[in-house]
Design a protein around this motif. Sequence first.
Motif, PDB file in Angstrom:
ATOM      1  N   UNK A 268     -53.469  44.076  17.613  1.00  0.00           N
ATOM      2  CA  UNK A 268     -51.801  43.995  18.006  1.00  0.00           C
ATOM      3  C   UNK A 268     -51.350  41.997  17.958  1.00  0.00           C
ATOM      4  N   UNK A 269     -50.320  41.796  17.767  1.00  0.00           N
ATOM      5  CA  UNK A 269     -49.562  40.462  17.032  1.00  0.00           C
ATOM      6  C   UNK A 269     -49.223  40.175  18.623  1.00  0.00           C
ATOM      7  N   UNK A 270     -49.896  39.137  19.414  1.00  0.00           N
ATOM      8  CA  UNK A 270     -49.618  38.320  20.316  1.00  0.00           C
ATOM      9  C   UNK A 270     -47.390  37.973  20.303  1.00  0.00           C
ATOM     10  N   UNK A 271     -46.522  37.994  20.722  1.00  0.00           N
ATOM     11  CA  UNK A 271     -45.633  37.316  20.823  1.00  0.00           C
ATOM     12  C   UNK A 271     -45.371  35.546  21.330  1.00  0.00           C
ATOM     13  N   UNK A 272     -44.574  35.109  20.522  1.00  0.00           N
ATOM     14  CA  UNK A 272     -45.317  33.557  21.010  1.00  0.00           C
ATOM     15  C   UNK A 272     -43.651  33.175  22.548  1.00  0.00           C
ATOM     16  N   UNK A 273     -44.249  32.669  22.984  1.00  0.00           N
ATOM     17  CA  UNK A 273     -43.650  32.359  24.220  1.00  0.00           C
ATOM     18  C   UNK A 273     -43.778  30.943  25.156  1.00  0.00           C
ATOM     19  N   UNK A 274     -43.272  30.356  25.529  1.00  0.00           N
ATOM     20  CA  UNK A 274     -42.881  28.940  27.046  1.00  0.00           C
ATOM     21  C   UNK A 274     -44.263  29.460  28.048  1.00  0.00           C
ATOM     22  N   UNK A 275     -44.405  28.545  28.534  1.00  0.00           N
ATOM     23  CA  UNK A 275     -45.845  28.856  29.204  1.00  0.00           C
ATOM     24  C   UNK A 275     -45.665  27.499  30.170  1.00  0.00           C
ATOM     25  N   UNK A 276     -46.907  27.334  31.479  1.00  0.00           N
ATOM     26  CA  UNK A 276     -46.601  26.596  31.964  1.00  0.00           C
ATOM     27  C   UNK A 276     -48.297  26.830  31.784  1.00  0.00           C
ATOM     28  N   UNK A 277     -49.169  25.299  31.654  1.00  0.00           N
ATOM     29  CA  UNK A 277     -50.712  25.575  31.608  1.00  0.00           C
ATOM     30  C   UNK A 277     -51.268  25.196  32.031  1.00  0.00           C
ATOM     31  N   UNK A 278     -52.364  24.835  32.906  1.00  0.00           N
ATOM     32  CA  UNK A 278     -53.080  25.186  34.123  1.00  0.00           C
ATOM     33  C   UNK A 278     -55.095  24.922  33.463  1.00  0.00           C
ATOM     34  N   UNK A 279     -55.274  24.051  33.962  1.00  0.00           N
ATOM     35  CA  UNK A 279     -56.927  24.269  32.911  1.00  0.00           C
ATOM     36  C   UNK A 279     -57.803  23.815  34.643  1.00  0.00           C
ATOM     37  N   UNK A 280     -58.540  25.096  34.494  1.00  0.00           N
ATOM     38  CA  UNK A 280     -59.539  25.044  35.985  1.00  0.00           C
ATOM     39  C   UNK A 280     -60.894  24.805  35.144  1.00  0.00           C
ATOM     40  N   UNK A 281     -61.684  23.452  35.554  1.00  0.00           N
ATOM     41  CA  UNK A 281     -62.827  23.004  35.674  1.00  0.00           C
ATOM     42  C   UNK A 281     -63.746  23.525  36.451  1.00  0.00           C
ATOM     43  N   UNK A 282     -64.927  25.082  36.260  1.00  0.00           N
ATOM     44  CA  UNK A 282     -65.340  24.658  37.425  1.00  0.00           C
ATOM     45  C   UNK A 282     -65.789  26.422  37.277  1.00  0.00           C
ATOM     46  N   UNK A 283     -66.608  26.908  38.382  1.00  0.00           N
ATOM     47  CA  UNK A 283     -66.871  28.809  38.244  1.00  0.00           C
ATOM     48  C   UNK A 283     -66.171  29.607  38.662  1.00  0.00           C
TER      49      UNK A 283
END
Length: 361
Positions: free
Chosen positions: A268-283
């Motif tokens: 499939x092809x994903x659509x472009x969109x705006x997002x709020x990015x968050x990074x989890x470091x850990x389990x």
Amino acid sequence: MKILKYFFLLIVLLSVGSSVFIATQKSDYKTVKSKIINSPKSSVFNYINEYKNWGNWYVWENDTTQIYLKYSNKSYGVGSSYYWAGNSGEVKSITIFEKKNESIIQKTDFNGAISETTWKFKDTIGGTKVTCISKGEMPFMFKIKAFLNGGIENVIGSKLEKSLLNLDRSLDYELNTFSIKPNGIVIKKSSFYLFQTINCKILKLNYNLNIIIPNLITFSEKNNLKVKGKPFVIYNSYDVKKGITNVSVCLTIKNRIFTSSGSDISCKESEAFSAFKTTLIGDYSHRELAWEKATNYLIKDKQIQNKSIPIIEIFTKSLSEVKRPSKWETTIYIPIQSNFIKRANTVKSVDDTLEAPQITP
């Protein structure tokens, strides 16, 4: 002089008698030790199955500073091995069998003495019951060591008990050491991706990911598909009350393909969109807390979640790359109600994890 002669003779007789006594003792032994580890079964299994983690918990000698350790290129699973040398001699251990999340069997050569160690894992109240079974045959010198130290339980059993205690402490640190970092607004570009969609219990999600992701990778290799990026998950639905989720497990590829009818894997092809990015470091078990904090960041930043687009998680650094859970990295993208084209000059960054499609004529 006669007294000295008799005394010397007595010492010789005692030495011979002790040697005969020790030599006639049973050569085979079996030591069993168990402990409840306060961690999920899959986490305990993966941690023990990776030899590079053993330096954090396993007891080889009392003075571990004098130990030389070396691992094989493959340090996880069947065929992996490690070697160590210390004051008491040299040891090589190799994993000869594994059953996912159930058991591991290792064969060890300790100064020529061959033994077998079996690790068993069982869900129980309070975590995971880990049982270690060590069995083998003792050569004469090993019998002497066991005799002088009060028996095989004091030689092997005590080290296994200390190792299991260290394992509990080490895993407690690994699973509970994590951080959550808000990265801000990004633009998710479109891409082509392989995917397989499943319904499963939330508690079984990790188990299913460990099966499906390798299948996607194998599929791409067999069909000479160029992979672009890390595996990721699209959360089509997530019902906390029922404990059920519907997810698409995905792998980004360079070009679109068409799979045969009835195939579990599609493209499939994903659509472009705006997002709020968050990074989890850990389990990965801290995922829901990361979602909660990301949502709070959205509110604070006066952004509104676009619930018509599902949340995406990318496994930037996962079990396949590093076996220590505290080092895993998961990137979370929560879609927001924003026209990404109009806001292109105001967003904090453009995320390139999902690449723009490149179609070969």
